[in-house]
Motif scaffolding. Structure first.
Motif, mmCIF file in Angstrom:
data_model
loop_
_atom_site.group_PDB
_atom_site.id
_atom_site.type_symbol
_atom_site.label_atom_id
_atom_site.label_comp_id
_atom_site.label_asym_id
_atom_site.label_seq_id
_atom_site.Cartn_x
_atom_site.Cartn_y
_atom_site.Cartn_z
ATOM 1 N N TYR A 178 38.354 -38.368 -6.776
ATOM 2 C CA TYR A 178 37.550 -38.588 -7.973
ATOM 3 C C TYR A 178 37.689 -37.386 -8.889
ATOM 4 N N THR A 179 38.038 -37.625 -10.139
ATOM 5 C CA THR A 179 38.098 -36.565 -11.135
ATOM 6 C C THR A 179 36.842 -36.659 -11.983
ATOM 7 N N LEU A 180 36.074 -35.569 -12.000
ATOM 8 C CA LEU A 180 34.812 -35.537 -12.736
ATOM 9 C C LEU A 180 34.933 -34.562 -13.899
ATOM 10 N N ARG A 181 34.549 -35.051 -15.086
ATOM 11 C CA ARG A 181 34.629 -34.264 -16.323
ATOM 12 C C ARG A 181 33.271 -34.300 -17.021
ATOM 13 N N PRO A 182 33.100 -33.536 -18.112
ATOM 14 C CA PRO A 182 31.802 -33.526 -18.807
ATOM 15 C C PRO A 182 31.295 -34.933 -19.100
ATOM 16 N N GLY A 183 30.037 -35.134 -18.739
ATOM 17 C CA GLY A 183 29.395 -36.439 -18.913
ATOM 18 C C GLY A 183 29.398 -37.280 -17.655
ATOM 19 N N ASP A 184 30.278 -36.974 -16.701
ATOM 20 C CA ASP A 184 30.341 -37.741 -15.453
ATOM 21 C C ASP A 184 29.238 -37.293 -14.501
ATOM 22 N N ALA A 185 28.770 -38.243 -13.701
ATOM 23 C CA ALA A 185 27.765 -37.963 -12.677
ATOM 24 C C ALA A 185 28.264 -38.521 -11.355
ATOM 25 N N ALA A 186 27.778 -37.946 -10.263
ATOM 26 C CA ALA A 186 28.190 -38.409 -8.934
ATOM 27 C C ALA A 186 27.078 -38.130 -7.930
ATOM 28 N N TYR A 187 27.088 -38.917 -6.860
ATOM 29 C CA TYR A 187 26.139 -38.758 -5.749
ATOM 30 C C TYR A 187 26.930 -38.448 -4.484
ATOM 31 N N PHE A 188 26.518 -37.408 -3.770
ATOM 32 C CA PHE A 188 27.144 -37.005 -2.518
ATOM 33 C C PHE A 188 26.088 -37.046 -1.419
ATOM 34 N N PRO A 189 26.188 -37.985 -0.478
ATOM 35 C CA PRO A 189 25.170 -38.093 0.569
ATOM 36 C C PRO A 189 25.325 -37.039 1.660
ATOM 37 N N LEU A 190 24.242 -36.752 2.320
ATOM 38 C CA LEU A 190 24.213 -35.840 3.455
ATOM 39 C C LEU A 190 25.299 -36.237 4.447
ATOM 40 N N GLY A 191 26.037 -35.249 4.934
ATOM 41 C CA GLY A 191 27.063 -35.483 5.938
ATOM 42 C C GLY A 191 28.455 -35.739 5.392
ATOM 43 N N LEU A 192 28.577 -36.007 4.091
ATOM 44 C CA LEU A 192 29.889 -36.250 3.495
ATOM 45 C C LEU A 192 30.695 -34.949 3.490
ATOM 46 N N VAL A 193 31.969 -35.042 3.852
ATOM 47 C CA VAL A 193 32.854 -33.881 3.822
ATOM 48 C C VAL A 193 33.884 -34.117 2.717
ATOM 49 N N THR A 194 33.990 -33.150 1.811
ATOM 50 C CA THR A 194 34.893 -33.257 0.673
ATOM 51 C C THR A 194 35.680 -31.968 0.507
ATOM 52 N N HIS A 195 36.712 -32.057 -0.319
ATOM 53 C CA HIS A 195 37.502 -30.893 -0.695
ATOM 54 C C HIS A 195 37.522 -30.866 -2.215
ATOM 55 N N TRP A 196 37.034 -29.764 -2.785
ATOM 56 C CA TRP A 196 36.920 -29.635 -4.230
ATOM 57 C C TRP A 196 38.075 -28.812 -4.777
ATOM 58 N N GLU A 197 38.696 -29.334 -5.824
ATOM 59 C CA GLU A 197 39.769 -28.642 -6.525
ATOM 60 C C GLU A 197 39.297 -28.399 -7.957
ATOM 61 N N VAL A 198 39.095 -27.146 -8.302
ATOM 62 C CA VAL A 198 38.660 -26.770 -9.647
ATOM 63 C C VAL A 198 39.877 -26.177 -10.355
ATOM 64 N N PRO A 199 40.477 -26.913 -11.319
ATOM 65 C CA PRO A 199 41.687 -26.417 -11.991
ATOM 66 C C PRO A 199 41.471 -25.102 -12.747
ATOM 67 N N ARG A 200 40.374 -24.999 -13.488
ATOM 68 C CA ARG A 200 40.095 -23.793 -14.277
ATOM 69 C C ARG A 200 38.646 -23.349 -14.127
ATOM 70 N N PHE A 201 37.704 -24.269 -14.327
ATOM 71 C CA PHE A 201 36.276 -23.946 -14.342
ATOM 72 C C PHE A 201 35.497 -25.254 -14.266
ATOM 73 N N VAL A 202 34.335 -25.207 -13.643
ATOM 74 C CA VAL A 202 33.425 -26.351 -13.672
ATOM 75 C C VAL A 202 31.993 -25.827 -13.713
ATOM 76 N N ARG A 203 31.147 -26.522 -14.472
ATOM 77 C CA ARG A 203 29.712 -26.214 -14.555
ATOM 78 C C ARG A 203 28.985 -27.537 -14.389
ATOM 79 N N LYS A 204 28.007 -27.548 -13.466
ATOM 80 C CA LYS A 204 27.289 -28.795 -13.199
ATOM 81 C C LYS A 204 25.792 -28.547 -13.159
ATOM 82 N N PHE A 205 25.050 -29.580 -13.511
ATOM 83 C CA PHE A 205 23.619 -29.648 -13.263
ATOM 84 C C PHE A 205 23.482 -30.392 -11.951
#
Length: 150
Positions: free
Chosen positions: A102-129
């Motif tokens: 999943y590619t998330l950009r400004p304006g996108d929202a996502a839900y990550f449930p307890l126990g989920l294992v992910t790998h995050w790739e930040v190309p340059r920078f990311v800021r999230k609420f």
């Protein structure tokens, strides 16, 4: 209008939450506190993370704030439920086991449930609420329930 400039977001929350009054938060760019990524989770690069908590419920099971990170790749094993809204930059989230990307950009929202294992790739920078919730009253109880399927 109430002057909020002299109080921290967390102290404002504590002061007004019990009175049933709304809270407002400034999401403008500003320096955040260091929130280092566990070195054992870093897969590539030297990502530097920082963040702040705006609000926390009295039972400490629900909180929200800002988090940001510079370029890099790292593993995220969610110890709680988290909802995010991307404010700036980009992150590419890979579910462990090649179950989805999943590619998330400004304006996108996502839900990550307890126990989920992910790998995050930040190309340059990311800021999230973020909004996080600890099910079961504590992270230890929540993880035990998740392992037992309760």
């Amino acid at each position: 209008m109430m002057d909020l400039s002299s109080s921290s977001p967390l102290s404002l929350f504590r002061r007004y939450a019990r009175r049933g009054r709304p809270q407002t938060f400034d999401l403008a760019p500003r320096p955040l506190k260091p929130a280092p990524i566990d070195p054992s989770c870093i897969e590539e690069g030297t990502p530097i993370a920082s963040g702040t908590t705006f609000a926390e419920s009295p039972d400490r099971r629900l909180s929200s704030g800002l988090w940001e990170c510079t370029a890099g790749k790292f593993k995220v094993d969610f110890p709680l439920d988290e909802i995010i809204h991307i404010l700036a930059g980009e992150v590419i989230v890979h579910e462990e086991g090649d179950r989805g990307v999943y590619t998330l950009r400004p304006g996108d929202a996502a839900y990550f449930p307890l126990g989920l294992v992910t790998h995050w790739e930040v190309p340059r920078f990311v800021r999230k609420f973020f909004v996080v919730r600890v099910p079961g009253g504590s992270p230890r109880i929540a993880r035990a329930r998740q392992r037992l399927g309760v």
